[in-house]
Design a protein around this motif. Structure first.
Motif, mmCIF file in Angstrom:
data_model
loop_
_atom_site.group_PDB
_atom_site.id
_atom_site.type_symbol
_atom_site.label_atom_id
_atom_site.label_comp_id
_atom_site.label_asym_id
_atom_site.label_seq_id
_atom_site.Cartn_x
_atom_site.Cartn_y
_atom_site.Cartn_z
ATOM 1 N N GLY A 164 -3.063 -99.475 98.645
ATOM 2 C CA GLY A 164 -4.177 -99.946 98.105
ATOM 3 C C GLY A 164 -4.007 -100.373 96.691
ATOM 4 N N THR A 165 -2.715 -99.967 96.263
ATOM 5 C CA THR A 165 -2.367 -99.871 94.669
ATOM 6 C C THR A 165 -1.945 -101.807 94.256
ATOM 7 N N CYS A 166 -2.446 -102.280 93.463
ATOM 8 C CA CYS A 166 -2.121 -103.585 93.364
ATOM 9 C C CYS A 166 -0.622 -103.571 92.706
ATOM 10 N N LYS A 167 0.359 -104.193 93.377
ATOM 11 C CA LYS A 167 1.569 -104.269 92.810
ATOM 12 C C LYS A 167 1.832 -105.540 92.014
ATOM 13 N N GLN A 182 -8.121 -101.337 105.115
ATOM 14 C CA GLN A 182 -8.648 -101.452 103.617
ATOM 15 C C GLN A 182 -10.005 -102.092 103.622
ATOM 16 N N TYR A 197 -1.617 -106.298 97.281
ATOM 17 C CA TYR A 197 -1.753 -104.613 97.229
ATOM 18 C C TYR A 197 -0.851 -104.067 98.446
ATOM 19 N N ASP A 198 -0.409 -103.128 98.206
ATOM 20 C CA ASP A 198 0.274 -102.387 99.174
ATOM 21 C C ASP A 198 -0.451 -101.453 100.216
ATOM 22 N N GLN A 209 -7.624 -101.574 92.595
ATOM 23 C CA GLN A 209 -7.192 -100.614 93.839
ATOM 24 C C GLN A 209 -8.008 -100.998 94.944
ATOM 25 N N LEU A 210 -7.561 -101.073 96.230
ATOM 26 C CA LEU A 210 -8.285 -101.168 97.268
ATOM 27 C C LEU A 210 -8.621 -99.786 98.072
ATOM 28 N N CYS A 251 -11.502 -107.911 97.214
ATOM 29 C CA CYS A 251 -10.533 -107.899 96.093
ATOM 30 C C CYS A 251 -11.384 -107.355 94.660
ATOM 31 N N THR A 261 2.975 -105.916 101.474
ATOM 32 C CA THR A 261 1.778 -106.256 100.732
ATOM 33 C C THR A 261 0.922 -107.347 101.518
#
Length: 411
Positions: free
Chosen positions: A77-80, A43, A73-74, A96-97, A47, A63
């Protein structure tokens, strides 16, 4: 940089199991990490919150955690998780990454650099490499050289007589490549320096592969000759075979001023007789690679650092006949860049919502090469399987409870 290509960005053995691995490649800071199933994720390392480098963070479950504020991030690339907002917070979608397709094959990690596709092409190597039965060892290093100049230096060998003639370690090359048994190999240096004429030069192009064969000989004594077989495969593979020596080198841009070199040396056939103890033979290859990294390659780099212009393109060199392979490399580079740009434009025109490039390079958009940065990657070769376009499934080895232990360590 040529878009829509697979680039080897480091050796598989360089990836840590329990922490993120950061590299700079293609002008981008990247972070690579394995989830709990062993799947490799690549990725963008910046950040989106405040620009910290996530490669300096930690792995938490499935993550990767930013070291600055703990955003997690998972693999998509989604911030959890945003600790400052609490467990039930609505997380902005802009956090988002960018996730890059990667594969693990031939002991290397390969990054797809180009337009997103439903199905990515396979990673294919020349048959001379795929069918090569020799054991090998691998090393890598970085140099402050544009990759075009680096590739050029490995696609011709008539510079060798003049660049690699004075250091004492090069006597090993003289002895084994040019010395004769009749004089107990003591005539190697004399014969080596005399053999600098290129004859029987042929070049063939097959798709994205260029092959060249030639003999480098002494003009007054054609019997003093060495035969060379060279291969270039886009975007950055070079392979040379001459006498006992056989080497593959992958050259990947770190950015437009720095290049990663991954060199693979194949075992000399006579080594089995000279070193009958099998576990010792890899150390001979590693020592040879270390000498290449510390002695021979710096000799070439010393010349390349002073070349002008820094980037090689068609029209900037005054090639001679034996530079045909160099010329065809530059022609192929331009052709592949143009084809990638044409394909991207056609996709944009043909769809209302075009697929965004996985990564956009300066050379793909405006024909210029700019940038700076550094990257490192070291280690020895390891064998790994292949994976699909979205990642690779490679189970961790070891004790049965290791995976649970990693999960607890990341929680």
């Amino acid at each position: 940089m040529i878009p829509d290509q697979w680039y080897p960005i480091l050796q598989t053995c360089d990836i840590e199991d329990d922490r993120p691995t950061g590299v700079r490649r293609m002008g981008e800071e990247l972070v690579l990490w394995r989830d709990l199933d062993g799947e490799l994720v690549c990725q963008s390392a910046r950040c989106p919150h405040k620009g910290a480098n996530i490669a300096e963070g930690r792995l938490k479950g499935n993550t990767v955690e930013c070291p600055y504020h703990g955003f997690r991030y998972d693999s998509e690339g989604t911030c959890k998780v945003v600790p400052a907002l609490g467990a039930n917070a609505r997380i902005p979608q802009s956090l988002q990454l960018r996730t890059y397709p990667v594969r693990e094959q031939h002991g290397l990690v390969w990054l797809w650099w180009g337009t997103a596709r439903e199905q990515l092409p396979e990673i294919e190597l020349p048959h001379e490499l795929v069918s090569n039965p020799r054991p090998h060892e691998t090393i890598s290093w970085t140099r402050p050289i544009h990759y075009t100049r680096y590739i050029e230096s490995l696609l011709e060998f008539y510079h060798v007589t003049f660049v690699h003639r004075d250091h004492w370690t090069n006597n090993i090359d003289y002895t084994f490549m040019y010395g004769t048994a009749r004089k107990l190999w003591t005539d190697g240096r004399e014969r080596y320096l005399a053999a600098n004429r290129i004859v029987n030069h042929e070049v063939q192009v097959d798709g994205t592969t260029i092959r060249s064969t030639f003999d480098q000989c002494e003009e007054a004594n054609p019997a003093n000759s060495a035969h060379f077989d060279l291969i270039y495969q886009a975007p950055g593979l070079t392979h040379v075979k001459t006498g006992l020596l056989e080497i593959t080198t992958w050259l990947t841009p770190i950015d437009d001023e720095n290049t990663l070199a991954i060199m693979r040396l194949y075992e000399y056939p006579q080594l089995r007789t000279m070193v009958p103890i099998k576990p010792l033979r890899p150390w001979i290859l590693r020592a040879s690679l270390l000498m290449e990294r510390l002695v021979q390659d710096p000799q070439d780099v010393g010349i390349m650092l002073r070349q002008e212009p820094k980037v090689s393109e068609r029209g900037v060199n005054k090639f001679i006949a034996v530079d045909e392979m160099n010329a065809k490399f530059l022609q192929m580079r331009d052709r592949l860049k143009a084809e990638a740009n044409t394909g991207t434009q056609a996709e944009t025109v043909g769809t209302e919502a075009s697929v965004a490039p996985v990564a956009e390079t300066p050379s793909a958009t405006n024909g210029k090469d700019n940038g700076n940065g550094n990257g490192t990657s070291n280690g020895t070769s390891s064998s790994n399987g292949s994976k699909g376009a979205s990642g690779t499934r490679r189970k961790r080895t070891g004790a049965a409870g290791r995976e649970d232990g990693l999960a607890k360590a990341r929680s």
